[in-house]
Write a protein that holds these residues in place. Structure first.
Motif, mmCIF file in Angstrom:
data_model
loop_
_atom_site.group_PDB
_atom_site.id
_atom_site.type_symbol
_atom_site.label_atom_id
_atom_site.label_comp_id
_atom_site.label_asym_id
_atom_site.label_seq_id
_atom_site.Cartn_x
_atom_site.Cartn_y
_atom_site.Cartn_z
ATOM 1 N N ARG A 133 25.351 -17.497 -8.528
ATOM 2 C CA ARG A 133 26.082 -16.278 -8.745
ATOM 3 C C ARG A 133 26.310 -15.726 -7.275
ATOM 4 N N PHE A 134 25.224 -15.551 -6.595
ATOM 5 C CA PHE A 134 25.478 -14.942 -5.004
ATOM 6 C C PHE A 134 26.311 -15.888 -4.481
ATOM 7 N N LEU A 135 26.264 -17.213 -4.439
ATOM 8 C CA LEU A 135 27.028 -17.918 -3.493
ATOM 9 C C LEU A 135 28.385 -18.086 -3.895
ATOM 10 N N ARG A 136 28.932 -17.910 -5.177
ATOM 11 C CA ARG A 136 30.198 -17.666 -5.596
ATOM 12 C C ARG A 136 30.963 -16.594 -5.076
ATOM 13 N N THR A 137 30.183 -15.574 -4.669
ATOM 14 C CA THR A 137 30.932 -14.572 -4.145
ATOM 15 C C THR A 137 30.941 -14.361 -2.567
ATOM 16 N N ALA A 147 6.567 -0.808 -12.076
ATOM 17 C CA ALA A 147 8.047 -0.870 -12.615
ATOM 18 C C ALA A 147 8.848 -0.026 -11.496
ATOM 19 N N GLY A 148 8.726 1.085 -10.775
ATOM 20 C CA GLY A 148 9.326 1.657 -9.957
ATOM 21 C C GLY A 148 9.673 0.614 -8.791
ATOM 22 N N ARG A 149 8.738 -0.213 -8.392
ATOM 23 C CA ARG A 149 9.016 -1.198 -7.324
ATOM 24 C C ARG A 149 10.128 -2.262 -7.516
ATOM 25 N N ILE A 150 9.982 -2.706 -8.975
ATOM 26 C CA ILE A 150 10.712 -3.818 -9.559
ATOM 27 C C ILE A 150 12.100 -3.127 -9.845
ATOM 28 N N ARG A 151 12.144 -1.607 -10.135
ATOM 29 C CA ARG A 151 13.443 -0.972 -10.157
ATOM 30 C C ARG A 151 14.301 -1.192 -8.898
ATOM 31 N N GLY A 152 13.508 -0.644 -8.023
ATOM 32 C CA GLY A 152 14.074 -0.596 -6.701
ATOM 33 C C GLY A 152 14.797 -1.990 -6.249
ATOM 34 N N ALA A 153 13.948 -2.897 -6.646
ATOM 35 C CA ALA A 153 14.599 -4.221 -6.171
ATOM 36 C C ALA A 153 15.599 -4.756 -7.041
ATOM 37 N N LEU A 154 15.773 -4.394 -8.195
ATOM 38 C CA LEU A 154 16.663 -4.810 -9.058
ATOM 39 C C LEU A 154 18.109 -3.988 -8.756
ATOM 40 N N LEU A 155 17.990 -2.749 -8.425
ATOM 41 C CA LEU A 155 18.914 -1.872 -7.724
ATOM 42 C C LEU A 155 19.564 -2.297 -6.335
ATOM 43 N N ARG A 156 19.070 -2.771 -5.744
ATOM 44 C CA ARG A 156 19.355 -3.330 -4.319
ATOM 45 C C ARG A 156 20.184 -4.730 -4.468
ATOM 46 N N ALA A 157 19.601 -5.481 -5.374
ATOM 47 C CA ALA A 157 20.298 -6.681 -5.537
ATOM 48 C C ALA A 157 21.345 -6.724 -6.752
ATOM 49 N N ARG A 158 21.561 -5.709 -7.265
ATOM 50 C CA ARG A 158 22.432 -5.581 -8.391
ATOM 51 C C ARG A 158 23.827 -6.116 -7.927
ATOM 52 N N GLU A 159 24.339 -5.640 -6.960
ATOM 53 C CA GLU A 159 25.666 -5.951 -6.467
ATOM 54 C C GLU A 159 25.787 -7.604 -6.184
ATOM 55 N N PRO A 160 24.868 -7.926 -5.162
ATOM 56 C CA PRO A 160 25.048 -9.427 -4.673
ATOM 57 C C PRO A 160 24.623 -10.425 -5.805
ATOM 58 N N LEU A 161 23.933 -10.126 -6.731
ATOM 59 C CA LEU A 161 23.549 -10.782 -7.636
ATOM 60 C C LEU A 161 24.541 -10.777 -9.176
ATOM 61 N N ARG A 162 25.549 -9.629 -8.941
ATOM 62 C CA ARG A 162 26.432 -9.379 -9.977
ATOM 63 C C ARG A 162 25.678 -9.067 -11.187
ATOM 64 N N LEU A 163 24.620 -8.231 -11.151
ATOM 65 C CA LEU A 163 23.775 -8.032 -12.362
ATOM 66 C C LEU A 163 24.569 -6.947 -13.371
ATOM 67 N N PRO A 164 24.762 -7.346 -14.609
ATOM 68 C CA PRO A 164 25.489 -6.105 -15.095
ATOM 69 C C PRO A 164 24.877 -4.875 -15.765
ATOM 70 N N ASP A 165 23.548 -4.699 -15.264
ATOM 71 C CA ASP A 165 22.742 -3.553 -15.551
ATOM 72 C C ASP A 165 21.372 -3.756 -15.260
ATOM 73 N N VAL A 166 20.919 -2.667 -14.896
ATOM 74 C CA VAL A 166 19.350 -2.382 -14.446
ATOM 75 C C VAL A 166 18.601 -1.777 -15.517
ATOM 76 N N PRO A 167 17.655 -2.274 -16.036
ATOM 77 C CA PRO A 167 16.933 -1.637 -17.199
ATOM 78 C C PRO A 167 16.139 -0.427 -16.674
ATOM 79 N N GLY A 168 16.067 0.754 -17.537
ATOM 80 C CA GLY A 168 15.362 1.716 -17.182
ATOM 81 C C GLY A 168 13.638 1.501 -17.006
#
Length: 376
Positions: free
Chosen positions: A197-201, A327-348
């Motif tokens: 997904r990342f490489l396609r962008t 969970a806070g550390r994981i959510r921080g990583a997911l929020l940073r990666a959300r755009e480059p990995l085109r994640l549709p959502d980040v869980p609470g």
């Protein structure tokens, strides 16, 4: 023949003395992600054999950790890189002796920048000094470096270099760790085709000359030493050095240093100005367009080690605070990666805590089952 015999005799004398010092409980033990470092005086006899000025001279007895592979290492021995860098860059810790399974390094006195400035602004003078450090790396002749892997991208093939990094992340970090962490990756929304997904962008990158890269210049790897004129900065821990696009080094640096918005902008400007003054303007080609690509890659690739480390750090019986912190550390990583990995959502947080709790229970159960099977 005589010289060879003398060298062997010298090594035979040094190793047992160094082993005693390495295992001494009096040494200061510092454990990082990749190594265990024991800082201790050499002692008079060992100092004499190594040609050091005094037995009180401290050294770093450095042992690699057996850990989950999360970053590429194209040169198996850090000592090979230090030998080259030490010939071109001042204040690099020399490797005094390398035994393969551990090594003895020169110890640089001072304090890690992470101690001096654990957070917040770093300061303009330090940012400019670090920018100059990257110029020194660009000055090192490629021919002086240790041999590269056979499949390494050709000099200037920046797009091939980025694809190599992404392929390493997918083939050596993501997929090999799915048997253990796959349920957790899935539960927090990491897709199975994350790096694809990342490489396609990614647009076609501008060509830039390659240079030696440190790839891990952050506060814990920068030593600050007081001098008569002020202070001196030295960069340590070279085991993750690469040869490639200098924008990759700049991107990992500005992310891992934790610069605020103002200092991140200053760090990029200082790097560009230093490269211009240092005679490397061609390394700035496509800077404004391509640096965000490498920043995105840094966030995308780091989501895997960040999730795994947060999960592995949980105690045997985690309480609510343990799970919430992870969970806070994981959510921080997911929020940073959300755009480059085109994640549709980040869980609470609640959903991530539940995923961690489920993973921890499953993992602990499998560990106990293996122990019972082997009679432990």
């Amino acid at each position: 023949m005589r010289q060879r015999l003398l060298r062997r005799a010298h090594r035979a004398l040094v190793r047992p003395l160094a082993e005693v010092r390495r295992r001494s409980p009096a040494g200061e033990r510092v454990t990082g992600h990749h190594n265990v470092n024991v800082i201790a005086p050499l002692g008079q006899v060992l100092a004499f054999l190594l040609g050091m000025p005094s037995g009180a001279t401290r050294a770093n007895f450095r042992t690699p950790l057996v850990a989950v592979e999360v970053a590429p290492r194209i040169w198996p021995r850090e000592s090979e890189v230090l030998r080259v860098v030490g010939e071109h860059v001042d204040d690099v810790p020399a490797c005094l002796v390398d035994y393969g399974d551990w090594a003895l390094h020169q110890y640089l006195p001072g304090h890690a920048l992470s101690e001096v400035s654990p957070g917040g602004p770093v300061g303009e003078a330090r940012i400019e000094a670090l920018a100059q450090f990257f110029v020194w790396l660009a000055d090192i002749p490629p021919a002086a470096l240790p041999p590269l892997p056979a499949d390494w991208p050709a000099d200037g093939d920046t797009h091939g270099f980025l694809r190599w990094l992404a392929r390493f992340t997918e083939e050596r970090v993501h997929q090999p760790n799915r048997p253990r962490f796959g349920t957790l990756f899935d539960a927090v929304g990491i897709p199975a085709d994350a790096m694809a997904r990342f490489l396609r962008t990614v647009p076609e990158l501008s060509r830039r000359p390659f240079a030696l890269l440190h790839t891990d210049v952050h506060r814990a790897n920068v030593v600050v030493a007081r001098t008569r004129g002020g202070e001196r900065l030295s960069v340590i821990d070279w085991e993750l050095a690469l040869y490639g696009d200098p924008l990759h080094d700049l991107a990992t640096h500005v992310v891992r240093m934790g610069y605020d918005t103002v200092e991140r902008k200053l760090a990029v400007e200082s790097w560009a100005n230093a490269m211009e003054r240092g005679g490397h303007p061609d390394m700035m080609a496509g800077l404004d367009r391509d640096l965000p690509v490498y920043l995105g890659f840094e966030y995308a690739q780091s989501v895997f080690p960040d999730i795994m480390r947060a999960a592995q750090a949980l105690p045997a019986a985690p309480d609510g605070n343990d799970l919430s912190g992870a969970a806070g550390r994981i959510r921080g990583a997911l929020l940073r990666a959300r755009e480059p990995l085109r994640l549709p959502d980040v869980p609470g947080e609640d959903a991530v805590v539940e995923a961690l709790w489920q993973w921890h229970g499953d993992h602990r159960g499998r560990t106990e089952e293996r122990m019972e099977r082997h009679g432990c």
